[in-house]
Scaffold this motif. Structure first.
Motif, PDB file in Angstrom:
ATOM      1  N   ARG B 239       0.828  -1.068   0.161  1.00 26.35           N
ATOM      2  CA  ARG B 239       0.000  -0.080   0.003  1.00 26.35           C
ATOM      3  C   ARG B 239       1.067   1.260   0.022  1.00 26.35           C
ATOM      4  O   ARG B 239       0.419   2.314  -0.638  1.00 26.35           O
ATOM      5  N   ARG B 248      -2.099   6.865  -4.920  1.00 24.65           N
ATOM      6  CA  ARG B 248      -3.314   6.342  -4.596  1.00 24.65           C
ATOM      7  C   ARG B 248      -3.444   5.502  -3.207  1.00 24.65           C
ATOM      8  O   ARG B 248      -2.411   4.971  -2.858  1.00 24.65           O
ATOM      9  N   GLU B 249      -4.234   5.494  -2.560  1.00 23.44           N
ATOM     10  CA  GLU B 249      -4.530   4.873  -1.333  1.00 23.44           C
ATOM     11  C   GLU B 249      -5.572   3.707  -1.269  1.00 23.44           C
ATOM     12  O   GLU B 249      -6.451   3.646  -1.816  1.00 23.44           O
ATOM     13  N   LEU B 250      -4.842   2.537  -0.907  1.00 21.03           N
ATOM     14  CA  LEU B 250      -5.573   1.241  -0.987  1.00 21.03           C
ATOM     15  C   LEU B 250      -5.893   1.132   0.426  1.00 21.03           C
ATOM     16  O   LEU B 250      -4.933   0.847   1.141  1.00 21.03           O
ATOM     17  N   THR B 251      -7.300   0.945   0.688  1.00 18.37           N
ATOM     18  CA  THR B 251      -7.740   0.591   2.309  1.00 18.37           C
ATOM     19  C   THR B 251      -7.059  -1.023   2.310  1.00 18.37           C
ATOM     20  O   THR B 251      -7.267  -1.587   1.454  1.00 18.37           O
ATOM     21  N   SER B 252      -6.958  -1.497   3.536  1.00 18.48           N
ATOM     22  CA  SER B 252      -6.614  -2.888   3.769  1.00 18.48           C
ATOM     23  C   SER B 252      -8.105  -3.388   3.473  1.00 18.48           C
ATOM     24  O   SER B 252      -9.104  -3.028   3.976  1.00 18.48           O
ATOM     25  N   HIS B 254      -8.898  -4.416   0.746  1.00 14.44           N
ATOM     26  CA  HIS B 254      -9.101  -4.434  -0.769  1.00 14.44           C
ATOM     27  C   HIS B 254      -7.670  -4.844  -1.531  1.00 14.44           C
ATOM     28  O   HIS B 254      -6.465  -4.705  -0.972  1.00 14.44           O
ATOM     29  N   GLU B 258      -7.632  -2.914  -7.564  1.00 13.64           N
ATOM     30  CA  GLU B 258      -8.622  -2.038  -7.506  1.00 13.64           C
ATOM     31  C   GLU B 258      -8.251  -0.509  -7.808  1.00 13.64           C
ATOM     32  O   GLU B 258      -9.225   0.210  -8.020  1.00 13.64           O
ATOM     33  N   MET B 379      -1.392   3.812   8.427  1.00 10.63           N
ATOM     34  CA  MET B 379      -2.552   3.513   7.732  1.00 10.63           C
ATOM     35  C   MET B 379      -3.350   4.908   8.494  1.00 10.63           C
ATOM     36  O   MET B 379      -4.713   4.517   8.419  1.00 10.63           O
ATOM     37  N   MET B 404      -9.613  -2.760  11.882  1.00  8.31           N
ATOM     38  CA  MET B 404      -9.644  -3.723  10.756  1.00  8.31           C
ATOM     39  C   MET B 404      -8.627  -2.855   9.707  1.00  8.31           C
ATOM     40  O   MET B 404      -8.188  -3.831   8.898  1.00  8.31           O
ATOM     41  N   GLY B 405      -8.462  -1.721   9.572  1.00  3.85           N
ATOM     42  CA  GLY B 405      -7.608  -1.081   8.681  1.00  3.85           C
ATOM     43  C   GLY B 405      -6.062  -1.326   9.131  1.00  3.85           C
ATOM     44  O   GLY B 405      -5.148  -1.041   8.388  1.00  3.85           O
TER      45      GLY B 405
END
Lengths: 333, 466
Positions: B239, B248-252, B254, B258, B379, B404-405
């Motif tokens: 990430r 780009r930010e990718l959440t955990s 995902h 994406e 995060m 959960m992140g």
């Protein structure tokens, strides 16, 4: 090699397996080191009695913490140095003419009532030294508002309140009555004025502050926003006509620097986010100026910090960082 | 030169002591212990019996259905035992023990591809990668074929992760210095297959010599961009690399495709190249052996399944009593309880710490609210409050604060002056929350018979399966 024996020596823990060597202990001793210049100047200006008050206060707070934890049968944590910091800070915001028992009572209030009853280090909701100073100020107002002139060396044991020593009006008290202080601005910055033991020398406090900033023990946000807010408000709404001089006086006299650099920045009672620290510092600055300008007291630093201490949780929640991520936001690109 | 970076992170001492040591081939082990599960997904079923003679590179275990990667014999010899034993994570896994005959008989199935490089399609690559049993070699061990398959047609950025942000580990550094062409060729191959005109290689700025080696191995600099990143932990997190290079930010929770990205570890890319062109399965990998009580730290080329005790012996043994043996980096690696645990696909290093590297734990840690964890969290969470809620059992508040992140990088615990086991407590709480959710779902299914809705992730999973 005997595998079974060998495996017995192995420790299994959850990662990470590395740790930054800095501890609470080293952070607290950084604060103590940073307070040495201001304390030394206090002793130099107010004499041997100031040294006795400082050492007495530090010893008393360590003793109270150790005794409480011993009798409550919980781990004794005086080694972390936080009690020493509390004792020192409390002594530094007392005038040199207070009776010797006064800091001991203050330490009892700070360590037992404010810190330990709430659960010990990290659990207190207001800064122990500040709370104890406010407590002493409300309980014995005359002891805490009698300031001696610099250089007037007081005897260790005598009839407090030393009828024969010269009482000195602090610069802030003069401002309160609407006069320009008699002291030279240079003397005020250097610390050659009346005041509490630790607050008088702005130069020494700033040296300590730079040390803390270089060591990254204290981040710049709180001191800068606190002092900046006071400077801005004093500049925009001056109480008298000499604007530049007036702003300098507001900054360098009284407990502002001691409070902004060493007390408002206490980790336990300040926000954890960067933007939160800016808000917290600005809030401290506004309340300080409001009390100084409109309140009954000449000084408002300790009240300001205590009030903002109580708002830390709300500031933290207000400035909660936005979670990393947002696939939706970038999906179209 | 521009340095790519992200917000947060910590700077643990790098200790890249082995960066100057060339990779040496370790002598073949007497026996190899091949776990049937060294990847994320279902464990393999053994395809051989005790007493069977196996070739080097022969598939000896495979998953019947679902996500997974086959396992191969990494030496030629005889299957001595198939047993169940406890792995480092405390789960029971099957192991196939192979007695080495030192003949190095290569499996006849392994044949170099006869296709010209331009002719490869995604299906060729996916089947070759699956057959070769490649799983993310940076440590995550996610089956690579599934990653490639799900990303096909959806990505714009193909990134090779050479950040290697964990202290001590230098295997990617050595690979870049010694065989930059393997990474570059692998990347070029994947770019062709994915139809991309540009690829990216991310290197931290403590490995500028490696970046130079890569650049000199690139024939056409317009095609591949070597991106130098700030040396900071966890820069090598997928990430954070995506954020640093593309913003780009990718959440955990995902997947990188994406946000139109695919991130592959350097060794994985090299292994993909080997698998597609030469048909060579993943049977060996580079391992850094280091730590303060290893006599001669080394970079080794090791067959999978070799017990780590043999690696340590080959590095001159130990100079003092060990306290911890860690497979993987010291920030996220797993502490081993058995010195005979085998090297698996995700083992990038074996680090042995003596007692004087012991992490102090206070028995009564008390958060002093200093806020370092909040500043360091890549995060952007508030680990101090997560810890407080988790310790107090307030799991619903943990969820509210995005527990959960958490990617469990450990930056918070690393820099905590009060020695609070922040990430450890968060990890435990996450486990509990997952468990509760599963239990709730099961209870719900018992009460009402609801036709299960297919959500996107499931569909994705099914497509991957066939």
């Amino acid at each position: 090699m005997n595998t079974k024996e060998f495996n017995k020596a192995l420790t299994v823990t959850s990662p990470p397996h590395l740790k930054n060597p800095e501890t609470t202990h080293t952070l607290m001793f950084d604060v103590l080191i940073a307070l040495i210049p201001a304390s030394a100047w206090g002793v130099y200006t107010f004499g041997f009695r100031a040294l006795v008050l400082i050492l007495l206060s530090m010893a008393a707070s360590v003793a109270f913490e150790a005794a409480y934890q011993f009798f409550m049968n919980i781990p004794v944590t005086v080694k972390d140095g936080s009690a020493l910091v509390t004792g020192l800070l409390l002594a530094l915001c007392l005038p040199v003419s207070v009776p010797l028992w006064l800091p001991v009572v203050g330490d009892f209030f700070a360590i037992i009532v404010v810190k330990q009853i709430f659960g010990g280090i990290g659990k207190n909701i207001v800064n122990p030294a500040i709370a104890a100073r406010v407590f002493l100020f409300l309980a014995w107002p005359d002891h805490l508002s009698r300031f001696t002139s610099p250089g007037a060396s007081l005897p260790l044991f005598a009839n407090v309140p030393f009828p024969d020593t010269v009482a000195s009006a602090t610069p802030l008290a003069a401002l309160k009555t609407g006069d320009m202080p008699a002291d030279d601005l240079f003397d005020i910055v250097l610390g050659n004025v009346g005041g509490t033991i630790g607050e008088v020398s702005s130069v020494m406090l700033i040296i300590g502050g730079i040390y803390l900033l270089v060591r990254k023990t204290v981040r710049w946000q709180i001191p800068v926003s606190y002092i900046g807010t006071v400077a801005l408000l004093s500049f925009v709404f001056p109480r008298m006509e000499y604007t530049f001089n007036f702003v300098a006086l507001e900054l360098f006299s009284g407990g502002l620097l001691l409070g902004a650099i060493f007390m408002a920045t206490d980790y336990v009672t300040s926000p954890v986010t960067r933007s939160g620290r800016l808000i917290y510092g600005a809030g401290c600055g506004i309340i300080t100026v409001v009390i100084r300008f409109f309140g009954n007291y000449p000084e408002g630093v300790s009240f300001a910090i205590m009030i903002m201490n109580l708002l830390v949780w709300y500031i933290d929640m207000f400035t909660r960082p936005k979670r990393f991520g947002g696939v939706e936001k970038n999906a179209g690109k | 030169m521009k340095r790519y970076s992200f917000k947060g992170g910590v700077h643990p001492p790098q200790n890249k002591n082995t960066a100057g040591l060339p990779v040496v081939d370790m002598p073949l082990p007497e026996k190899v212990y091949i776990p049937l599960s060294m990847h994320i997904g279902a464990p393999c079923e053994p395809l051989v019996k005790v007493g069977d003679s196996v070739f080097k590179g022969q598939i000896i275990g495979d998953v019947k259905s679902g996500l997974g990667a086959p396992v191969h014999a990494t030496v030629s010899g005889k299957v001595e035992a198939i047993k169940v034993s406890t792995n480092a994570a405390g789960q029971n896994t099957g192991y196939i023990v192979i007695q080495n005959d030192f003949e190095e008989r290569l499996s006849p199935d392994i044949t170099p591809s006869d296709k010209a490089p331009e002719e490869y399609t995604i299906d060729d690559v996916v089947s070759a990668v699956r057959k070769a049993g490649i799983a993310g070699m940076g440590g995550a061990t996610f089956p690579t074929y599934a990653k490639l398959q799900s990303a096909y047609g959806k990505i714009k950025y193909l990134i090779v992760n050479c950040a290697e942000c964990e202290p001590y580990i230098t295997v990617n550094h050595r690979l870049m210095l010694e065989h930059p062409e393997r990474i570059v060729n692998g990347l070029m191959l994947l770019m062709k297959v994915f139809g991309l005109s540009r690829g990216y290689i991310a290197v931290e700025d403590n490995k500028l010599d490696a970046a130079e080696a890569l650049e000199s191995a690139i024939e056409d600099p317009d095609l591949i961009d070597v991106c130098v990143m700030e040396t900071k932990y966890p820069q090598g997190d997928e990430r954070q690399i995506i954020y640093a290079l593309t913003g780009r930010e990718l959440t955990s929770g995902h997947l990188p495709f994406e946000v139109k990205c695919l991130v592959l570890n350097a060794e994985t890319v090299a292994a993909i190249y080997n698998a597609v062109i030469y048909g060579m399965p993943l049977i060996e990998r580079y391992v850094t052996v280091d730590g303060d009580c290893v006599a001669e730290p080394k970079n080794l080329n090791v067959r999978l399944g070799t017990p780590i005790s043999e690696l340590i012996d080959y590095c001159g043994g130990l100079t003092s009593e060990p306290h911890k043996i860690i497979c993987g980096g010291p920030m996220m690696g797993i502490a081993q309880w058995d010195i005979n645990a085998p090297v698996i696909k995700g083992t990038s290093s074996v680090i042995v710490f003596s007692k004087n590297k012991r992490k102090r734990f206070s028995f009564n840690p008390s958060c002093i609210h200093c806020g370092r964890c909040v500043g360091h969290c890549p995060m952007h969470l508030m680990p101090n409050y997560l810890y407080a809620f988790a310790k107090d059992g307030q799991l619903d508040r943990c969820v509210e604060f995005d527990i959960m992140g958490c990617v469990e990088c450990g930056s918070c615990s690393y820099d905590c002056p009060a020695d609070v086991p922040i990430v450890q407590t968060i990890r435990a709480a996450k486990g509990k929350i997952n468990e509760e959710q599963r239990a709730r779902k099961a209870a719900l299914n018992k009460t009402f018979v609801v036709p299960e809705k297919e959500d996107e992730s499931k569909k994705e999973g099914r497509r991957v399966e066939h």
